[in-house]
Design a protein around this motif. Structure first.
Motif, PDB file in Angstrom:
ATOM      1  N   UNK A 198       0.824  -1.215   0.000  1.00 29.04           N
ATOM      2  CA  UNK A 198       0.000   0.000   0.000  1.00 29.04           C
ATOM      3  C   UNK A 198       0.862   1.270   0.000  1.00 29.04           C
ATOM      4  N   UNK A 199       1.692   1.455  -1.027  1.00 30.01           N
ATOM      5  CA  UNK A 199       2.538   2.654  -1.067  1.00 30.01           C
ATOM      6  C   UNK A 199       1.743   3.943  -1.224  1.00 30.01           C
ATOM      7  N   UNK A 200       0.499   3.806  -1.668  1.00 30.43           N
ATOM      8  CA  UNK A 200      -0.338   5.002  -1.807  1.00 30.43           C
ATOM      9  C   UNK A 200      -0.809   5.525  -0.459  1.00 30.43           C
ATOM     10  N   UNK A 201      -0.784   4.687   0.564  1.00 31.22           N
ATOM     11  CA  UNK A 201      -1.243   5.079   1.896  1.00 31.22           C
ATOM     12  C   UNK A 201      -0.094   5.156   2.893  1.00 31.22           C
ATOM     13  N   UNK A 202       0.696   4.103   2.949  1.00 27.43           N
ATOM     14  CA  UNK A 202       1.850   4.072   3.849  1.00 27.43           C
ATOM     15  C   UNK A 202       3.015   4.740   3.121  1.00 27.43           C
ATOM     16  N   UNK A 203       3.151   6.044   3.298  1.00 26.83           N
ATOM     17  CA  UNK A 203       4.064   6.833   2.465  1.00 26.83           C
ATOM     18  C   UNK A 203       5.477   6.913   3.049  1.00 26.83           C
ATOM     19  N   UNK A 204       5.674   6.340   4.246  1.00 27.32           N
ATOM     20  CA  UNK A 204       7.005   6.345   4.835  1.00 27.32           C
ATOM     21  C   UNK A 204       7.073   5.363   5.987  1.00 27.32           C
ATOM     22  N   UNK A 205       8.195   4.652   6.104  1.00 21.73           N
ATOM     23  CA  UNK A 205       8.413   3.780   7.264  1.00 21.73           C
ATOM     24  C   UNK A 205       9.806   4.020   7.828  1.00 21.73           C
ATOM     25  N   UNK A 206       9.866   4.040   9.145  1.00 28.63           N
ATOM     26  CA  UNK A 206      11.126   4.217   9.856  1.00 28.63           C
ATOM     27  C   UNK A 206      11.315   2.996  10.746  1.00 28.63           C
ATOM     28  N   UNK A 207      12.411   2.261  10.526  1.00 29.54           N
ATOM     29  CA  UNK A 207      12.626   0.999  11.223  1.00 29.54           C
ATOM     30  C   UNK A 207      13.858   1.058  12.110  1.00 29.54           C
ATOM     31  N   UNK A 208      13.846   0.225  13.164  1.00 29.20           N
ATOM     32  CA  UNK A 208      15.014   0.115  14.030  1.00 29.20           C
ATOM     33  C   UNK A 208      15.516  -1.312  14.140  1.00 29.20           C
ATOM     34  N   UNK A 209      15.158  -2.167  13.194  1.00 28.08           N
ATOM     35  CA  UNK A 209      15.825  -3.459  13.013  1.00 28.08           C
ATOM     36  C   UNK A 209      15.843  -3.720  11.520  1.00 28.08           C
ATOM     37  N   UNK A 210      17.040  -3.877  10.957  1.00 26.35           N
ATOM     38  CA  UNK A 210      17.184  -3.973   9.507  1.00 26.35           C
ATOM     39  C   UNK A 210      17.757  -5.331   9.146  1.00 26.35           C
ATOM     40  N   UNK A 211      17.009  -6.092   8.342  1.00 28.32           N
ATOM     41  CA  UNK A 211      17.492  -7.379   7.862  1.00 28.32           C
ATOM     42  C   UNK A 211      17.262  -7.451   6.359  1.00 28.32           C
ATOM     43  N   UNK A 212      18.212  -8.077   5.640  1.00 25.34           N
ATOM     44  CA  UNK A 212      18.130  -8.102   4.182  1.00 25.34           C
ATOM     45  C   UNK A 212      18.804  -9.345   3.632  1.00 25.34           C
ATOM     46  N   UNK A 213      18.406  -9.720   2.412  1.00 24.57           N
ATOM     47  CA  UNK A 213      19.074 -10.792   1.677  1.00 24.57           C
ATOM     48  C   UNK A 213      20.288 -10.231   0.957  1.00 24.57           C
ATOM     49  N   UNK A 214      21.185 -11.083   0.505  1.00 20.45           N
ATOM     50  CA  UNK A 214      22.318 -10.596  -0.286  1.00 20.45           C
ATOM     51  C   UNK A 214      21.840  -9.906  -1.558  1.00 20.45           C
ATOM     52  N   UNK A 215      22.596  -8.937  -2.064  1.00 24.39           N
ATOM     53  CA  UNK A 215      22.221  -8.255  -3.314  1.00 24.39           C
ATOM     54  C   UNK A 215      22.188  -9.230  -4.499  1.00 24.39           C
ATOM     55  N   UNK A 216      21.368  -8.897  -5.483  1.00 25.80           N
ATOM     56  CA  UNK A 216      21.227  -9.732  -6.670  1.00 25.80           C
ATOM     57  C   UNK A 216      22.440  -9.573  -7.589  1.00 25.80           C
ATOM     58  N   UNK A 217      23.008 -10.691  -8.109  1.00 26.87           N
ATOM     59  CA  UNK A 217      24.142 -10.578  -9.028  1.00 26.87           C
ATOM     60  C   UNK A 217      23.767  -9.910 -10.346  1.00 26.87           C
ATOM     61  N   UNK A 218      22.483  -9.972 -10.710  1.00 29.44           N
ATOM     62  CA  UNK A 218      22.044  -9.339 -11.955  1.00 29.44           C
ATOM     63  C   UNK A 218      21.720  -7.862 -11.765  1.00 29.44           C
ATOM     64  N   UNK A 219      21.018  -7.546 -10.667  1.00 29.64           N
ATOM     65  CA  UNK A 219      20.581  -6.168 -10.449  1.00 29.64           C
ATOM     66  C   UNK A 219      21.641  -5.319  -9.744  1.00 29.64           C
ATOM     67  N   UNK A 220      22.431  -5.925  -8.891  1.00 25.68           N
ATOM     68  CA  UNK A 220      23.381  -5.160  -8.069  1.00 25.68           C
ATOM     69  C   UNK A 220      24.742  -5.861  -8.023  1.00 25.68           C
ATOM     70  N   UNK A 221      25.395  -6.043  -9.164  1.00 27.84           N
ATOM     71  CA  UNK A 221      26.667  -6.779  -9.162  1.00 27.84           C
ATOM     72  C   UNK A 221      27.773  -6.097  -8.358  1.00 27.84           C
ATOM     73  N   UNK A 222      27.829  -4.770  -8.389  1.00 33.09           N
ATOM     74  CA  UNK A 222      28.876  -4.069  -7.658  1.00 33.09           C
ATOM     75  C   UNK A 222      28.664  -4.208  -6.156  1.00 33.09           C
ATOM     76  N   UNK A 223      27.414  -4.054  -5.724  1.00 31.42           N
ATOM     77  CA  UNK A 223      27.103  -4.204  -4.307  1.00 31.42           C
ATOM     78  C   UNK A 223      27.401  -5.618  -3.832  1.00 31.42           C
TER      79      UNK A 223
END
Length: 412
Positions: A198-223
């Motif tokens: 719902x990006x049309x309603x929830x226009x911003x989020x501020x988080x204090x625990x950040x978890x992520x998968x590794x970057x994609x080799x196709x989309x983000x090879x440098x990262x």
């Protein structure tokens, strides 16, 4: 006939039978002895018996739920509302403190486990900041379905996106068609799912625990190359190391709750002191070393899980984790949603900002790395978190701020 389609004022009133049962179990509790641990390793095998014994003695002699209950009822403006999601209807418990200030912004606060809605207490002052030039907020803090006073889903499959839908429907029901969110732990994933759906309603989020998968080799090879080569600063290595330590040494609870939630819940719900040990042990590892948890606060948090009387505090791990990658982690939040983060050194979820920009959100408007604080910043260092929330809002576009400030909301 009661109309459950509108929010109903709620006061906590735990039944005498429930209280009598809890008190009887506490009075007859048996705390088994511990082995003699070396100095500095007292928590190596779990919560020390000495810590449990001290809390049990306080619970027996000094803790007064009725006084706590009265204080909670005086502190929080609480409501319940029936919200349908799929085949389930959740009687959702939530805190709603409206600001009297013109231009106040709706803020959805999302808690996790082993927390609860009272994590929002020190943020309630955001409804009326001492400095009249500071941005004010309408605060909405729901209890996760099945947690505390929110009713439990009746069937399996109630995952993070479904919780997010319930929260989004709540905000719309309260008249907030545009809002921002703040949260950590499960709340961070819930808010990410809302931002994705719902990006049309929830226009911003501020988080204090950040978890992520590794970057994609196709989309983000440098990262990805940076990640593979471990091009981290010493501080980034330290924070990532703490997350790895948590996953390897401290996440046994997650495996148990994520595989056999009913079994562990029966044991914990039938033993107040068992629930106390289970929760208090996690609280120790999630804060800045030296932080002292208040005994009354700890037991009150335990009471919330006891009076809920269901398995969803554990079941969320089984319902949510297997699908979390596909439903949340594999997706990047669009540039329509502003993203902010407050990273605390003793939290257990962290990636560097360059990693987050590649995998979590396109529109990162605020990234703060603090030198103090842990997993519960709204409890441990609320003034720091409040300052970051204000800075996050100031980082939003002028048009977004104007839209948010135009949310009148429902009068309850």
């Amino acid at each position: 006939m009661t109309d459950n389609s509108q929010p109903k004022p709620f006061k906590i009133a735990v039944g005498e039978d429930t209280l009598d049962w809890i008190n009887q179990r506490v009075q007859s509790a048996r705390v088994i002895p511990d082995v003699q641990q070396p100095e500095g390793k007292e928590w190596a095998d779990g919560i020390p018996s000495s810590v449990v014994s001290k809390l049990v003695e306080y619970w027996k002699a000094s803790y007064d739920w009725r006084k706590v209950e009265a204080k909670l009822n005086a502190t929080y403006e609480m409501f319940t509302l029936d919200i349908a999601e799929g085949d389930d209807v959740i009687n959702l418990h939530f805190v709603h403190h409206r600001s009297d200030r013109p231009g106040a912004i709706p803020l959805l606060f999302a808690h996790g486990w082993p927390g609860n809605f009272t994590e929002v207490e020190k943020l309630l002052s955001l409804t009326a900041p001492e400095d009249p030039t500071q941005q004010a907020f309408h605060i909405v803090a729901p209890s996760i379905p099945g947690f505390v006073f929110s009713s439990a889903p009746k069937a399996p499959g109630f995952n993070v996106p479904k919780i997010g839908e319930v929260y989004h429907k709540l905000m719309l029901k309260l008249g907030y068609t545009k809002y921002i969110g703040q949260g950590g732990d499960w709340g961070s994933f819930i808010l990410r799912s809302i931002a994705l759906a719902h990006p049309e309603s929830c226009v911003g989020i501020h988080l204090n625990m950040i978890m992520a998968l590794p970057p994609s080799p196709l989309k983000n090879p440098v990262t990805l190359l940076w990640l593979v080569l471990r091009w981290f600063t010493p501080e980034e290595k330290k924070r990532l190391g703490r997350m790895q330590w948590w996953m390897s040494d401290e996440s046994g609870y997650s495996r148990i709750q994520g595989t056999k939630p009913q079994t562990i819940s029966i044991g914990l719900a039938d033993s107040p002191v068992g629930m106390l040990a289970w929760i208090r042990e996690k609280l120790e590892a999630l804060i800045t070393p030296g932080y002292k948890w208040d005994d009354e606060q700890v037991i009150t948090w335990v009471m919330f899980y006891l009076v809920a009387g269901n398995s969803w505090h554990a079941r969320i791990y089984k319902e949510a984790i297997p699908a979390l990658r596909v439903q949340v982690l594999d997706k990047r939040i669009s540039d329509k949603v502003a993203f902010g983060a407050s990273c605390f050194p003793y939290d257990v979820g962290y990636v560097p900002v360059w990693w987050a920009k590649a995998t979590i959100a396109k529109n990162v408007v605020l990234w703060k790395e603090h030198d103090k604080g842990g997993h519960f910043p709204s409890v441990e260092c609320a003034e720091v978190l409040k300052a970051d929330i204000w800075e996050f809002v100031a980082s939003l576009s002028k048009d977004t701020q104007k839209i948010l400030k135009g949310q009148a909301g429902a009068k309850l």
